[in-house]
Design an enzyme around this catalytic site. Structure first.
Site, short mmCIF file in Angstrom:
data_model
loop_
_atom_site.label_atom_id
_atom_site.label_comp_id
_atom_site.label_asym_id
_atom_site.label_seq_id
_atom_site.Cartn_x
_atom_site.Cartn_y
_atom_site.Cartn_z
N LYS A 253 0.62 -1.15 -0.04
CA LYS A 253 -0.23 0.11 -0.09
C LYS A 253 0.76 1.12 -0.11
O LYS A 253 1.97 1.28 0.51
CB LYS A 253 -0.89 0.05 1.17
CG LYS A 253 -1.82 -0.88 1.29
CD LYS A 253 -2.80 -0.81 2.55
CE LYS A 253 -3.90 -1.96 2.58
NZ LYS A 253 -4.86 -2.09 1.48
N ARG A 327 -10.66 -11.23 0.80
CA ARG A 327 -11.54 -12.43 -0.06
C ARG A 327 -10.86 -13.69 0.26
O ARG A 327 -11.75 -14.70 0.17
CB ARG A 327 -11.98 -12.02 -1.30
CG ARG A 327 -10.65 -11.72 -2.19
CD ARG A 327 -10.85 -11.12 -3.57
NE ARG A 327 -10.73 -9.53 -3.16
CZ ARG A 327 -10.88 -8.75 -4.10
NH1 ARG A 327 -11.22 -8.92 -5.32
NH2 ARG A 327 -11.05 -7.38 -3.83
#
Length: 472
Positions: A253, A327
């Site tokens: 990130k 996920r």
């Protein structure tokens, strides 16, 4: 929490907070205030302090302007009380009857005022060395509101518990810490609790969760708590994403994107505390919470792009972005919930920035394969004021997810937009036939960086209250 009857008005020793609408007629018990109100503006948010000497009434009076009653809703009424409680920061006794109006019953006013008063009192302190002193909030009404106020306060306390877990610095809230908190709660509430560590996860083949965990020095945890409130009935699972910190893995990130990643476990925190609320209010349902907990960091063994992970379901996943890790954690947790007998699943996850881009901070994105199931959740949300918005999920998104040439699916599809729908499609690949499923993307609604007049900044505990309402 103390509840007064109107006959006890003179016994109120704290400030008596009287919310009043513009043009409203005062009840007979408050006629003594009429002379004071003649020159006061009762616009929403205005407040005035009155000191009076008649011994039949409290000495200290706080007038709280509500504005026009036509624009007021139960939720707004509660938020107004919460704002007052947070601003005044002292003992208050709230006069409930004047908060009610033609379209807001005394019962609704009492419920929302009690909930938001408790919610507003919350502030996070990293290390509590001494018991904090907080204002005492009481209520007074012509009607019996005791049970309503107690239930609302219970609800707010569970929501605030979720906020505490979400706000905890990530070095104080590792996967092991989250598992310990779940274990502690299960003992307090006499719930069945199972915690799987890396060894057990390897034995059952939870390769997606373990893949994400490989870059962390902390082990993964798959935590399951069960509350059986309706023996013999089908089970519903609340599945929570518990990324106690997400650096993005090798798809690192940015600096601005890294800040706030302690909140990436709010799905797990809120699922756990929703189960706590259901259990404490003795809901007539069978509900389990299944929490997938890990960190997503960089290390010599961390997973990388182009790897293929074998999930607990046996389906294979090509990694195309290591920052699409939530996920992966959820798919194994969802599979495990189904293995444990869940016939309905609601998953909560801070899953996609795309959902924030689409809906902002005040809405939770919702996806489902069972419209009636989602309709029941939306009706509960209408009662609590928590906003849901259904987003599209159809075969097109599944086709994109299934385009891998080396595995059954890939974990991220870039360049075509609709990231929240693509993530939901990925999760639906793991829902077995006949299982009803709702996916809640709380990436926007899980935390607020600036807070609100009635709410401290940080984790919100979103959907805990709604799920408690749904499973009464």
């Amino acid at each position: 929490m103390k509840i007064y009857r109107l006959s006890d008005l003179s016994a109120v020793a704290s400030w008596l907070a009287v919310p009043i609408y513009k043009g409203a007629t005062l009840p007979s018990e408050l006629e003594f205030l009429k002379e004071y109100l003649e020159d006061l503006s009762l616009e929403k948010g205005k407040s005035f302090r009155i000191l009076q000497t008649d011994s039949r009434y409290p000495k200290h009076i706080l007038i709280l302007g509500l504005g026009d009653k036509e624009s007021m809703t139960p939720q707004k009424a509660g938020e107004t009380i919460g704002e007052c409680v947070r601003r005044e920061k002292e003992d208050l006794c709230i006069f409930i009857d004047t908060l009610a109006c033609d379209h807001i019953s005394v019962q609704d006013a009492a419920r929302e005022a009690s909930y938001y008063a408790e919610y507003a009192l919350y502030d996070f302190t990293k290390i509590r060395r001494e018991k904090e002193t907080v204002p005492e909030i009481s209520f007074i009404s012509s009607q019996d509101i005791s049970s309503l106020c107690e239930q609302a306060r219970l609800t707010a306390s569970c929501v605030n518990h979720a906020r505490d877990l979400g706000n905890m610095p990530n070095n104080f809230m590792t996967p092991e810490d989250l598992a310990e908190e779940a274990s502690r709660l299960s003992q307090e509430l006499n719930l069945d609790c199972e915690i799987l560590t890396n060894k057990e996860l390897e034995e059952i083949g939870a390769g997606a969760l373990l893949g994400v965990n490989r870059g962390s020095s902390h082990g993964a945890r798959l935590i399951t708590l069960r509350y059986e409130g309706d023996p013999g009935a089908p089970w519903t699972a609340l599945v929570g994403k518990g990324l106690t910190f997400d650096a993005g893995g090798y798809n690192l990130k940015s600096a601005s994107g890294m800040d706030g990643m302690k909140f990436d476990m709010c799905g797990a925190a809120n699922a756990l505390c929703a189960l706590e609320l259901i259990a404490r209010q003795k809901g007539k349902a069978n509900v389990m919470a299944v929490l997938g907990a890990t960190e997503n960091k960089i290390g010599p063994d961390a997973y990388t792009c182009n790897e293929v992970l074998v999930s607990l379901s046996g389906k294979t996943i090509e990694i195309t972005n290591t920052d699409a890790e939530g996920r992966l954690v959820l798919c194994d947790a969802i599979t495990y919930a189904q293995q444990q007998g869940a016939k309905k699943i609601i998953d909560l996850a801070t899953l996609t920035g795309a959902c924030v881009a689409a809906l902002g901070k005040n809405y939770t994105g919702a996806f489902t394969n069972a419209p009636e199931f989602l309709d029941a959740l939306e009706k509960a949300g209408q009662k609590t004021g928590e906003k849901l918005w259904q987003l599209p999920l159809d075969e097109y998104f599944h086709e994109q997810v299934q385009k891998s040439t080396v595995a059954d699916m890939n974990n991220c599809v870039s360049g075509i937009g609709a990231g929240s729908s693509l993530a939901a499609a990925f999760l639906e690949e793991f829902i077995e036939e006949g299982v009803q499923w709702i996916h809640l993307d709380i990436a926007g609604s899980s935390d607020f960086s600036d807070g609100k007049p009635y709410m401290a900044k940080g984790a919100t505990g979103v959907m805990v209250r709604t799920l408690g309402e749904m499973f009464r």
